[in-house]
Design a protein around this motif. Structure first.
Motif, PDB file in Angstrom:
ATOM      1  N   PRO A  79     -24.146  -0.371  92.405  1.00 30.14           N
ATOM      2  CA  PRO A  79     -23.312  -0.223  91.200  1.00 30.14           C
ATOM      3  C   PRO A  79     -21.921  -0.826  91.369  1.00 30.14           C
ATOM      4  O   PRO A  79     -21.384  -1.424  90.427  1.00 30.14           O
ATOM      5  CB  PRO A  79     -23.229   1.300  91.002  1.00 30.14           C
ATOM      6  CG  PRO A  79     -24.397   1.848  91.731  1.00 30.14           C
ATOM      7  CD  PRO A  79     -24.630   0.923  92.894  1.00 30.14           C
ATOM      8  N   ALA A  80     -21.341  -0.695  92.570  1.00 31.96           N
ATOM      9  CA  ALA A  80     -20.005  -1.263  92.805  1.00 31.96           C
ATOM     10  C   ALA A  80     -20.033  -2.783  92.682  1.00 31.96           C
ATOM     11  O   ALA A  80     -19.134  -3.382  92.068  1.00 31.96           O
ATOM     12  CB  ALA A  80     -19.493  -0.839  94.185  1.00 31.96           C
ATOM     13  N   ALA A  81     -21.053  -3.412  93.246  1.00 33.35           N
ATOM     14  CA  ALA A  81     -21.170  -4.871  93.157  1.00 33.35           C
ATOM     15  C   ALA A  81     -21.376  -5.306  91.710  1.00 33.35           C
ATOM     16  O   ALA A  81     -20.755  -6.277  91.249  1.00 33.35           O
ATOM     17  CB  ALA A  81     -22.325  -5.360  94.029  1.00 33.35           C
ATOM     18  N   LEU A  82     -22.197  -4.585  90.984  1.00 33.31           N
ATOM     19  CA  LEU A  82     -22.447  -4.930  89.574  1.00 33.31           C
ATOM     20  C   LEU A  82     -21.171  -4.779  88.739  1.00 33.31           C
ATOM     21  O   LEU A  82     -20.892  -5.615  87.877  1.00 33.31           O
ATOM     22  CB  LEU A  82     -23.569  -4.072  89.003  1.00 33.31           C
ATOM     23  CG  LEU A  82     -24.958  -4.324  89.599  1.00 33.31           C
ATOM     24  CD1 LEU A  82     -25.961  -3.324  89.045  1.00 33.31           C
ATOM     25  CD2 LEU A  82     -25.412  -5.751  89.359  1.00 33.31           C
ATOM     26  N   ARG A  83     -20.404  -3.729  89.015  1.00 26.79           N
ATOM     27  CA  ARG A  83     -19.132  -3.556  88.291  1.00 26.79           C
ATOM     28  C   ARG A  83     -18.196  -4.726  88.558  1.00 26.79           C
ATOM     29  O   ARG A  83     -17.551  -5.246  87.642  1.00 26.79           O
ATOM     30  CB  ARG A  83     -18.468  -2.234  88.694  1.00 26.79           C
ATOM     31  CG  ARG A  83     -19.032  -1.019  87.990  1.00 26.79           C
ATOM     32  CD  ARG A  83     -18.172   0.223  88.196  1.00 26.79           C
ATOM     33  NE  ARG A  83     -18.037   0.600  89.591  1.00 26.79           N
ATOM     34  CZ  ARG A  83     -18.909   1.369  90.258  1.00 26.79           C
ATOM     35  NH1 ARG A  83     -19.986   1.835  89.645  1.00 26.79           N
ATOM     36  NH2 ARG A  83     -18.696   1.670  91.530  1.00 26.79           N
ATOM     37  N   LEU A  84     -18.117  -5.166  89.807  1.00 29.53           N
ATOM     38  CA  LEU A  84     -17.241  -6.304  90.138  1.00 29.53           C
ATOM     39  C   LEU A  84     -17.694  -7.583  89.451  1.00 29.53           C
ATOM     40  O   LEU A  84     -16.857  -8.362  88.964  1.00 29.53           O
ATOM     41  CB  LEU A  84     -17.200  -6.516  91.645  1.00 29.53           C
ATOM     42  CG  LEU A  84     -16.166  -5.687  92.391  1.00 29.53           C
ATOM     43  CD1 LEU A  84     -16.321  -5.858  93.899  1.00 29.53           C
ATOM     44  CD2 LEU A  84     -14.758  -6.107  91.978  1.00 29.53           C
ATOM     45  N   ILE A  85     -18.985  -7.830  89.417  1.00 31.19           N
ATOM     46  CA  ILE A  85     -19.502  -9.024  88.728  1.00 31.19           C
ATOM     47  C   ILE A  85     -19.092  -8.973  87.260  1.00 31.19           C
ATOM     48  O   ILE A  85     -18.583  -9.954  86.708  1.00 31.19           O
ATOM     49  CB  ILE A  85     -21.037  -9.133  88.865  1.00 31.19           C
ATOM     50  CG1 ILE A  85     -21.423  -9.417  90.314  1.00 31.19           C
ATOM     51  CG2 ILE A  85     -21.579 -10.230  87.938  1.00 31.19           C
ATOM     52  CD1 ILE A  85     -22.914  -9.261  90.607  1.00 31.19           C
ATOM     53  N   LYS A  86     -19.295  -7.816  86.634  1.00 27.40           N
ATOM     54  CA  LYS A  86     -18.941  -7.681  85.216  1.00 27.40           C
ATOM     55  C   LYS A  86     -17.444  -7.847  84.995  1.00 27.40           C
ATOM     56  O   LYS A  86     -17.017  -8.501  84.049  1.00 27.40           O
ATOM     57  CB  LYS A  86     -19.419  -6.341  84.676  1.00 27.40           C
ATOM     58  CG  LYS A  86     -19.222  -6.233  83.193  1.00 27.40           C
ATOM     59  CD  LYS A  86     -20.172  -5.292  82.562  1.00 27.40           C
ATOM     60  CE  LYS A  86     -19.914  -5.373  81.067  1.00 27.40           C
ATOM     61  NZ  LYS A  86     -20.852  -4.757  80.282  1.00 27.40           N
ATOM     62  N   GLU A  87     -16.622  -7.280  85.887  1.00 30.23           N
ATOM     63  CA  GLU A  87     -15.165  -7.427  85.769  1.00 30.23           C
ATOM     64  C   GLU A  87     -14.741  -8.886  85.895  1.00 30.23           C
ATOM     65  O   GLU A  87     -13.921  -9.377  85.116  1.00 30.23           O
ATOM     66  CB  GLU A  87     -14.459  -6.633  86.866  1.00 30.23           C
ATOM     67  CG  GLU A  87     -14.377  -5.154  86.628  1.00 30.23           C
ATOM     68  CD  GLU A  87     -13.782  -4.413  87.821  1.00 30.23           C
ATOM     69  OE1 GLU A  87     -13.037  -5.029  88.615  1.00 30.23           O
ATOM     70  OE2 GLU A  87     -14.080  -3.207  87.969  1.00 30.23           O
ATOM     71  N   LYS A  88     -15.303  -9.592  86.879  1.00 29.59           N
ATOM     72  CA  LYS A  88     -14.889 -10.971  87.149  1.00 29.59           C
ATOM     73  C   LYS A  88     -15.439 -11.962  86.132  1.00 29.59           C
ATOM     74  O   LYS A  88     -14.773 -12.928  85.792  1.00 29.59           O
ATOM     75  CB  LYS A  88     -15.331 -11.389  88.556  1.00 29.59           C
ATOM     76  CG  LYS A  88     -14.582 -10.690  89.653  1.00 29.59           C
ATOM     77  CD  LYS A  88     -15.055 -11.140  91.012  1.00 29.59           C
ATOM     78  CE  LYS A  88     -14.263 -10.444  92.092  1.00 29.59           C
ATOM     79  NZ  LYS A  88     -14.226 -11.181  93.334  1.00 29.59           N
ATOM     80  N   GLU A  89     -16.676 -11.747  85.689  1.00 32.83           N
ATOM     81  CA  GLU A  89     -17.335 -12.740  84.844  1.00 32.83           C
ATOM     82  C   GLU A  89     -17.532 -12.297  83.395  1.00 32.83           C
ATOM     83  O   GLU A  89     -17.972 -13.089  82.574  1.00 32.83           O
ATOM     84  CB  GLU A  89     -18.695 -13.107  85.452  1.00 32.83           C
ATOM     85  CG  GLU A  89     -18.580 -13.720  86.837  1.00 32.83           C
ATOM     86  CD  GLU A  89     -17.665 -14.931  86.881  1.00 32.83           C
ATOM     87  OE1 GLU A  89     -17.737 -15.787  85.965  1.00 32.83           O
ATOM     88  OE2 GLU A  89     -16.865 -15.028  87.834  1.00 32.83           O
ATOM     89  N   GLY A  90     -17.279 -11.027  83.110  1.00 31.26           N
ATOM     90  CA  GLY A  90     -17.425 -10.531  81.745  1.00 31.26           C
ATOM     91  C   GLY A  90     -18.847 -10.182  81.366  1.00 31.26           C
ATOM     92  O   GLY A  90     -19.103  -9.695  80.264  1.00 31.26           O
ATOM     93  N   THR A  91     -19.789 -10.441  82.245  1.00 26.03           N
ATOM     94  CA  THR A  91     -21.206 -10.175  81.978  1.00 26.03           C
ATOM     95  C   THR A  91     -21.943  -9.977  83.302  1.00 26.03           C
ATOM     96  O   THR A  91     -21.457 -10.399  84.346  1.00 26.03           O
ATOM     97  CB  THR A  91     -21.842 -11.345  81.184  1.00 26.03           C
ATOM     98  OG1 THR A  91     -23.194 -11.039  80.904  1.00 26.03           O
ATOM     99  CG2 THR A  91     -21.758 -12.647  81.936  1.00 26.03           C
ATOM    100  N   LEU A  92     -23.098  -9.357  83.224  1.00 27.56           N
ATOM    101  CA  LEU A  92     -23.931  -9.187  84.426  1.00 27.56           C
ATOM    102  C   LEU A  92     -24.906 -10.350  84.517  1.00 27.56           C
ATOM    103  O   LEU A  92     -26.113 -10.198  84.345  1.00 27.56           O
ATOM    104  CB  LEU A  92     -24.689  -7.859  84.372  1.00 27.56           C
ATOM    105  CG  LEU A  92     -23.868  -6.634  84.668  1.00 27.56           C
ATOM    106  CD1 LEU A  92     -24.700  -5.365  84.524  1.00 27.56           C
ATOM    107  CD2 LEU A  92     -23.280  -6.707  86.065  1.00 27.56           C
ATOM    108  N   ASN A  93     -24.357 -11.510  84.793  1.00 26.05           N
ATOM    109  CA  ASN A  93     -25.155 -12.725  84.827  1.00 26.05           C
ATOM    110  C   ASN A  93     -24.549 -13.642  85.889  1.00 26.05           C
ATOM    111  O   ASN A  93     -23.340 -13.836  85.923  1.00 26.05           O
ATOM    112  CB  ASN A  93     -25.092 -13.382  83.441  1.00 26.05           C
ATOM    113  CG  ASN A  93     -26.006 -14.554  83.310  1.00 26.05           C
ATOM    114  OD1 ASN A  93     -26.149 -15.353  84.233  1.00 26.05           O
ATOM    115  ND2 ASN A  93     -26.626 -14.674  82.154  1.00 26.05           N
ATOM    116  N   LEU A  94     -25.400 -14.196  86.730  1.00 31.07           N
ATOM    117  CA  LEU A  94     -24.924 -15.077  87.797  1.00 31.07           C
ATOM    118  C   LEU A  94     -25.159 -16.557  87.490  1.00 31.07           C
ATOM    119  O   LEU A  94     -25.012 -17.401  88.367  1.00 31.07           O
ATOM    120  CB  LEU A  94     -25.602 -14.711  89.122  1.00 31.07           C
ATOM    121  CG  LEU A  94     -25.290 -13.327  89.670  1.00 31.07           C
ATOM    122  CD1 LEU A  94     -26.110 -13.053  90.933  1.00 31.07           C
ATOM    123  CD2 LEU A  94     -23.805 -13.175  89.956  1.00 31.07           C
TER     124      LEU A  94
END
Length: 153
Positions: free
Chosen positions: A27-42
């Motif tokens: 969950p922590a990694a997913l939150r960071l991805i969403k914070e940095k990129e605005g979406t849960l998408n790589l």
């Protein structure tokens, strides 16, 4: 999943090694991805080199070389990163593919210099699973003798 409670995440991943630890990291990694990129998408990693994409992923909680390579290689990104785990590392040392004193952290870069540039993500995934399976099936106490014996007898 970014707000999923520990117990829910743990239930989903309970069969993996270190599930207790990763139930917090995911969950922590997913939150960071969403914070940095605005979406849960790589998908933004698609145009990057494998080393650059791995370096970005490895800044996330709980993500090291094995996880970053696995994500790049087996996700829809299909970026050709070589997945190296401890089984792979041990078999490679026993077969002389890497030096016995090669630290785990350097094993993937040693392999990368040995495999053809033409190998796709699927080729690298197959390589990982075949070498890992040899380690699981034949390597006992750091010895490949059972594996070698299977071919000699």
């Amino acid at each position: 999943m970014t707000k999923a409670p520990y117990e829910e995440v743990h239930t989903c991943i309970q069969n993996i090694t270190y599930a207790d630890t990763y139930a917090n990291f995911i969950p922590a990694a997913l939150r960071l991805i969403k914070e940095k990129e605005g979406t849960l998408n790589l998908d933004f990693l698609k145009g990057w080199t494998v080393p650059k994409a791995q370096a970005w992923l490895e800044k996330l909680p709980g993500v090291g070389p094995k996880i970053s390579a696995y994500v790049l290689n087996t996700s829809r990104l299909r970026m050709p990163a070589l997945i190296v785990d401890t089984h792979h590392w041990r078999v490679a040392k026993l077969l002389g593919l890497i030096n016995h004193d090669t630290p785990f952290e350097k094993a993937a870069s040693c392999f990368e210099r040995q495999i053809p540039n033409t190998w796709t993500a699927k080729d690298r995934e197959d390589h990982h699973f075949m070498i890992k399976q040899i380690g699981l099936d034949f390597c006992k106490d750091g010895d490949l003798l059972p594996f070698v014996s299977a071919f000699i007898s």
